[in-house]
Design an enzyme around this catalytic site. Sequence first.
Site, PDB file in Angstrom:
ATOM      1  CB  ALA A  61      -0.920  -0.003   1.215  1.00 41.47           C
ATOM      2  N   GLY A 102       0.790  -5.767   0.130  1.00 38.92           N
ATOM      3  CA  GLY A 102      -0.120  -5.802  -1.004  1.00 38.92           C
ATOM      4  C   GLY A 102       0.577  -6.149  -2.299  1.00 38.92           C
ATOM      5  CD  GLU A 105      -2.459  -9.082   0.772  1.00 38.33           C
ATOM      6  OE1 GLU A 105      -3.194  -9.664   1.579  1.00 38.33           O
ATOM      7  OE2 GLU A 105      -2.341  -7.847   0.731  1.00 38.33           O
ATOM      8  CD  GLU A 125       0.283  -7.059   4.985  1.00 30.33           C
ATOM      9  OE1 GLU A 125       0.101  -6.790   3.793  1.00 30.33           O
ATOM     10  OE2 GLU A 125       1.010  -8.015   5.361  1.00 30.33           O
TER      11      GLU A 125
END
Length: 697
Positions: A61, A102, A105, A125
Amino acid sequence: MSASIEVRGNVALITMSNPPVNGLSLAVRQGVAAAIDQAMADPAVEAVVLTGAGKAFSGGADIREFGSPKAVAEPNLLSLISLIEGASKPVVAAVHSVCMGGGLELALGCHYRVAAPGTQVALPEVKLGLVPGAGGTQRLPRVIGVENALNMIVSGEPVKSEMLAMIPGQTLFQQIIDGDLIEGAIAYAKEVAAKRPLPKVRDAKASHPEADAYFQFARNTVKAMAKNFPAPAKCVDCVEASVSKRFDEGMVYEREVFTALMFTPECKALRHAFFGERAASKIPDVPEDTPKREIAKVGVIGAGTMGGGIAMNFLNAGVPVVMLEMKQEALDRGIGVIRKNYESQVKRGKLKADKYEGRMALLSTTLSYDDLKDADLIIEAVFEEMGVKEKVFNALDAVAKPGAILASNTSTLDVDKIASFTKRPQDVVGMHFFSPANVMKLLEVVRGKATAKDVLATVMGVAKKIRKTAVVSGVCDGFIGNRMIEQYSRQAGFLLEEGCTPAQVDKAVEKFGFAMGPFRMGDLAGNDIGWAIRKRRYVDKPGLRYSKTADLLCEMGRYGQKTGAGWYDYQAGKRDAIPSAVVVKMIEDHRKELGITPRKISDEEIVHRLVYALVNEGAHILEEGIASKASDIDMVYLTGYGFPLWRGGPMNYADQKGLFNVVQAMKRFGQNPLDDAKFWQPAPLLAKLAAEGKSFS
């Protein structure tokens, strides 16, 4: 700051570009989505390669969008992953350098993945008090196995791509490409262009032969290691869902957990610390592009515990150090301690023998100031007395080359006065390391009234190189950390007079989460240090009241661990703090002398008197401009004073409790005739923020 598409033969290359780590901002997500649509619509394109420009595939992010509407605007990360996963042509992720959060991911949503060796792969995270929120807990177990995935997710630590590729049966990476990553990825994309059906990680199965027993074991382990943080246990729950639930159900569960954790005080504190560490490096009136001075060689004056620790920081970073002492015996002793520290690391497997020898080869010693003439940065770590500092800086002014930075490791003294001992005050700065200097993360950078901006910029850069968290402080007695801790310690003394024992105070504060209480801390640092400061205070600030218990302790010769006796008793060779009957009697006798009847004091009162003392003094420090922002104060306490990380520092803790409530508590403390009513007058900034319903942050 978006994404570009380039068609090479029958392969479309989509490149994310958002320096420094290709954070998945709204613009990047929109750019990738548009490029995927374009590639799917182009009949000439048979496969897609997705990569990141510069020094990262993607770090996850974009922190610049945290908390803003852009962070969740469509296409959000879940939507983008779904778009890629459902693409009609194969999408190959070409990951390199950094593939985290992310970013990982996103790669897991692609049909295939290839990687450059040395790529740092992680789902970090948990370090922000969260679980991965875009399928990480559901997809990673399906490609590297449940146990490997849970270890990565719970720790948040990066693993190199080639190590992951060695896991038997893994499908995270189809290839590790040693040469040109993009050329290799395009070649691989051409190989798989016609293969159908397209593999989706979601269709794989996550399983464990002893699932119930394994997850119970994992929960017990996590509970013992991270009892104050809810996120690690929730990571276990989410990975278990990858085994026990259908993929879509697991995704819903992960998102519910992610959302719930976002609003926990622990998550808020960890995010506050995350942003606070980054904000600390930014000085309001010193632009980020300020030119820095070259630091190729460092001088350290003093070979004691502090000087040796400071030198080790630079040796570890590959910077040559010349160490100065007045006597050869002191140098030999100091070098011996440095060698012993390194040899201990070698013995524990933390340092390779050749690295140890390489570091020691960077260290030279001298008995003459003349040998510091070519040093770019000189740090003195001598006795904390202004007359001693004056002699050192007079000598440095005479020999240091023009442009050399002259730094003092003073913990309390006036850096402006120290600078006045030279004809180059613009080159003088405070660099207050914390003991042990080779271990503690905090570095207080003390800015004098004449300190040049390029000196500040250089020192902040040096701090980063030696892996310190640097916080800028203005000049005042004790700077940020020690000025605040004095009020904390004063309250601890008053609590003894009113009815507490040292062990009761320490236990209450340690239960709150401090690494150690004020009395154990005093014994570790040396109670004679505080005694010397109080003697100075009695002259400089005769109206400032202290409990006499600490002076009485020192008059008994109980300086702490170094004398085998302080607030606690200590056995030879051990550091266990044993409650002392002698000290308890001394405190009781002192109470009788003062005519005080002891009362029962709750742990809550102990904690709030000590912590709110930090908060009130911190508010004064902000008001005076000694610290430029509240998060700087929190970083000082999180990295230098053992304040519990999950509470985010004293100023963040006050925000969480509500400043109105903090002020009300302070008013109650001010009514205690045995306390210091004047101190408990809320700092004007604190009173103002509380009245307006605002917070420090």
